[in-house]
Design a protein around this motif. Structure first.
Motif, PDB file in Angstrom:
ATOM      1  N   ARG A  12       0.812  -1.225   0.000  1.00  0.00           N
ATOM      2  CA  ARG A  12       0.000   0.000   0.000  1.00  0.00           C
ATOM      3  C   ARG A  12       0.844   1.273   0.000  1.00  0.00           C
ATOM      4  O   ARG A  12       0.592   2.198  -0.771  1.00  0.00           O
ATOM      5  CB  ARG A  12      -0.935   0.024   1.205  1.00  0.00           C
ATOM      6  CG  ARG A  12      -2.157  -0.799   1.041  1.00  0.00           C
ATOM      7  CD  ARG A  12      -3.094  -0.655   2.246  1.00  0.00           C
ATOM      8  NE  ARG A  12      -4.323  -1.363   1.964  1.00  0.00           N
ATOM      9  CZ  ARG A  12      -5.323  -0.864   1.253  1.00  0.00           C
ATOM     10  NH1 ARG A  12      -5.258   0.355   0.782  1.00  0.00           N
ATOM     11  NH2 ARG A  12      -6.397  -1.587   1.023  1.00  0.00           N
ATOM     12  N   ARG A  39      -1.117   9.346   3.475  1.00  0.00           N
ATOM     13  CA  ARG A  39      -1.945   8.631   4.452  1.00  0.00           C
ATOM     14  C   ARG A  39      -3.352   8.395   3.890  1.00  0.00           C
ATOM     15  O   ARG A  39      -3.909   7.306   3.995  1.00  0.00           O
ATOM     16  CB  ARG A  39      -2.013   9.414   5.763  1.00  0.00           C
ATOM     17  CG  ARG A  39      -2.757   8.669   6.859  1.00  0.00           C
ATOM     18  CD  ARG A  39      -2.610   9.295   8.221  1.00  0.00           C
ATOM     19  NE  ARG A  39      -2.903  10.723   8.209  1.00  0.00           N
ATOM     20  CZ  ARG A  39      -2.176  11.634   8.828  1.00  0.00           C
ATOM     21  NH1 ARG A  39      -1.113  11.294   9.525  1.00  0.00           N
ATOM     22  NH2 ARG A  39      -2.503  12.906   8.773  1.00  0.00           N
ATOM     23  N   PHE A  40      -3.922   9.426   3.260  1.00  0.00           N
ATOM     24  CA  PHE A  40      -5.252   9.293   2.670  1.00  0.00           C
ATOM     25  C   PHE A  40      -5.260   8.266   1.542  1.00  0.00           C
ATOM     26  O   PHE A  40      -6.113   7.375   1.502  1.00  0.00           O
ATOM     27  CB  PHE A  40      -5.749  10.648   2.153  1.00  0.00           C
ATOM     28  CG  PHE A  40      -6.970  10.542   1.294  1.00  0.00           C
ATOM     29  CD1 PHE A  40      -8.202  10.227   1.851  1.00  0.00           C
ATOM     30  CD2 PHE A  40      -6.884  10.715  -0.078  1.00  0.00           C
ATOM     31  CE1 PHE A  40      -9.332  10.103   1.061  1.00  0.00           C
ATOM     32  CE2 PHE A  40      -8.013  10.595  -0.871  1.00  0.00           C
ATOM     33  CZ  PHE A  40      -9.240  10.289  -0.302  1.00  0.00           C
ATOM     34  N   HIS A  43      -4.943   4.661   2.638  1.00  0.00           N
ATOM     35  CA  HIS A  43      -6.200   4.175   3.223  1.00  0.00           C
ATOM     36  C   HIS A  43      -7.273   3.947   2.153  1.00  0.00           C
ATOM     37  O   HIS A  43      -8.086   3.026   2.269  1.00  0.00           O
ATOM     38  CB  HIS A  43      -6.701   5.174   4.273  1.00  0.00           C
ATOM     39  CG  HIS A  43      -7.924   4.718   4.988  1.00  0.00           C
ATOM     40  ND1 HIS A  43      -7.888   3.755   5.978  1.00  0.00           N
ATOM     41  CD2 HIS A  43      -9.213   5.081   4.852  1.00  0.00           C
ATOM     42  CE1 HIS A  43      -9.113   3.547   6.415  1.00  0.00           C
ATOM     43  NE2 HIS A  43      -9.938   4.341   5.753  1.00  0.00           N
ATOM     44  N   ALA A  44      -7.288   4.784   1.106  1.00  0.00           N
ATOM     45  CA  ALA A  44      -8.350   4.766   0.099  1.00  0.00           C
ATOM     46  C   ALA A  44      -8.123   3.770  -1.034  1.00  0.00           C
ATOM     47  O   ALA A  44      -9.039   3.504  -1.809  1.00  0.00           O
ATOM     48  CB  ALA A  44      -8.521   6.164  -0.486  1.00  0.00           C
ATOM     49  N   ASP A  46      -8.025   0.559  -3.269  1.00  0.00           N
ATOM     50  CA  ASP A  46      -8.849  -0.644  -3.320  1.00  0.00           C
ATOM     51  C   ASP A  46      -8.198  -1.673  -4.256  1.00  0.00           C
ATOM     52  O   ASP A  46      -8.196  -1.485  -5.470  1.00  0.00           O
ATOM     53  CB  ASP A  46     -10.249  -0.304  -3.817  1.00  0.00           C
ATOM     54  CG  ASP A  46     -11.174  -1.507  -3.856  1.00  0.00           C
ATOM     55  OD1 ASP A  46     -10.737  -2.633  -3.541  1.00  0.00           O
ATOM     56  OD2 ASP A  46     -12.348  -1.316  -4.220  1.00  0.00           O
ATOM     57  N   GLY A  76     -11.645   7.209  -1.532  1.00  0.00           N
ATOM     58  CA  GLY A  76     -11.781   7.386  -0.086  1.00  0.00           C
ATOM     59  C   GLY A  76     -12.991   8.224   0.231  1.00  0.00           C
ATOM     60  O   GLY A  76     -13.151   9.319  -0.282  1.00  0.00           O
ATOM     61  N   LYS A  79     -14.918   9.053   5.792  1.00  0.00           N
ATOM     62  CA  LYS A  79     -14.130   8.509   6.908  1.00  0.00           C
ATOM     63  C   LYS A  79     -12.628   8.615   6.629  1.00  0.00           C
ATOM     64  O   LYS A  79     -11.851   9.037   7.488  1.00  0.00           O
ATOM     65  CB  LYS A  79     -14.530   7.055   7.161  1.00  0.00           C
ATOM     66  CG  LYS A  79     -13.849   6.433   8.344  1.00  0.00           C
ATOM     67  CD  LYS A  79     -14.335   5.019   8.563  1.00  0.00           C
ATOM     68  CE  LYS A  79     -13.604   4.367   9.731  1.00  0.00           C
ATOM     69  NZ  LYS A  79     -14.005   2.984   9.923  1.00  0.00           N
ATOM     70  N   ALA A  80     -12.213   8.238   5.418  1.00  0.00           N
ATOM     71  CA  ALA A  80     -10.790   8.309   5.054  1.00  0.00           C
ATOM     72  C   ALA A  80     -10.313   9.759   5.015  1.00  0.00           C
ATOM     73  O   ALA A  80      -9.199  10.059   5.451  1.00  0.00           O
ATOM     74  CB  ALA A  80     -10.552   7.632   3.702  1.00  0.00           C
ATOM     75  N   ALA A  83      -9.928  11.002   8.609  1.00  0.00           N
ATOM     76  CA  ALA A  83      -8.760  10.406   9.262  1.00  0.00           C
ATOM     77  C   ALA A  83      -7.474  11.111   8.859  1.00  0.00           C
ATOM     78  O   ALA A  83      -6.563  11.266   9.667  1.00  0.00           O
ATOM     79  CB  ALA A  83      -8.680   8.915   8.943  1.00  0.00           C
ATOM     80  N   ALA A  84      -7.389  11.543   7.612  1.00  0.00           N
ATOM     81  CA  ALA A  84      -6.164  12.181   7.116  1.00  0.00           C
ATOM     82  C   ALA A  84      -6.137  13.687   7.352  1.00  0.00           C
ATOM     83  O   ALA A  84      -5.064  14.250   7.575  1.00  0.00           O
ATOM     84  CB  ALA A  84      -5.986  11.885   5.628  1.00  0.00           C
TER      85      ALA A  84
END
Length: 193
Positions: A12, A39-40, A43-44, A46, A76, A79-80, A83-84
């Motif tokens: 990732r 970071r975003f 997380h995002a 797929d 993202g 939520k994503a 978080a970032a």
């Protein structure tokens, strides 16, 4: 070189960094600063919407993302973003990113970005990824592939033209050019025979 669907969790960060390198100039004012953007994106990402090119030793050479009604390579949600970037940063970023979103065109297979590791550029990785996208599109029952290319990205457009894509329209960025740094995008389509 081999191409397969998806990626491992430990990849990732590498994929996020390659994505940022390829698209950071366009997305930097919205997704930056770089550490938060990474970071975003991390997380995002797929894996269900990724085709990855690898060297025989497994080294990641490049990635082609695609979009379906079920998602995209980098999609993202709130939520994503929270978080970032925190609650306030998430709201204005979501609004601007929504302006960039292309519809999910059910008649065509949509490309959601192709990016190659800098040290492997010029070795045919991008061309192989495009052909893998064509194969994936056929397997999903599509007759055409569609992508958007920033007009200033002359090298990418030349690659797409060499791989059978033709320009089908141009979309000016309008005032968004001040945020994203490009004047227009060109829609390119490749018929699958």
């Amino acid at each position: 070189m081999r191409i397969g669907q998806g990626f491992e969790e430990h990849e990732r960060a590498r994929i996020a960094a390659l994505y940022w390198e390829a698209f950071g100039a366009k997305l930097g004012r919205v997704l930056g600063p770089r550490p938060r953007a990474l970071r975003f994106i991390d997380h995002a990402l797929d894996p269900a919407h990724a085709l990855c090119a690898r060297a025989p030793d497994g080294e990641l050479l490049g990635v082609a993302g695609f979009k379906t009604a079920r998602g995209a390579l980098v999609l993202g949600g709130p939520k994503a973003l929270r978080a970032a970037y925190g609650p306030v940063g998430a709201v204005w970023r979501a609004g601007l990113l929504n302006l960039l979103e292309s519809d999910v065109d059910n008649a065509r297979f949509l490309v959601d970005g192709i990016f190659v590791a800098p040290e492997t550029r010029g070795r045919g990785v991008g061309s192989r990824l495009i052909e893998a996208l064509a194969q994936e599109a056929r397997a999903r029952g599509h007759d055409e592939i569609r992508l958007e290319v920033v007009d200033e990205n002359i090298r990418a457009r030349a690659l797409y033209e060499r791989r059978g894509f033709v320009a089908a329209g141009r979309r000016p960025a309008g005032p968004l050019r001040l945020v994203f740094g490009f004047r227009a995008t060109t829609t390119m389509i490749r018929r699958l025979g």
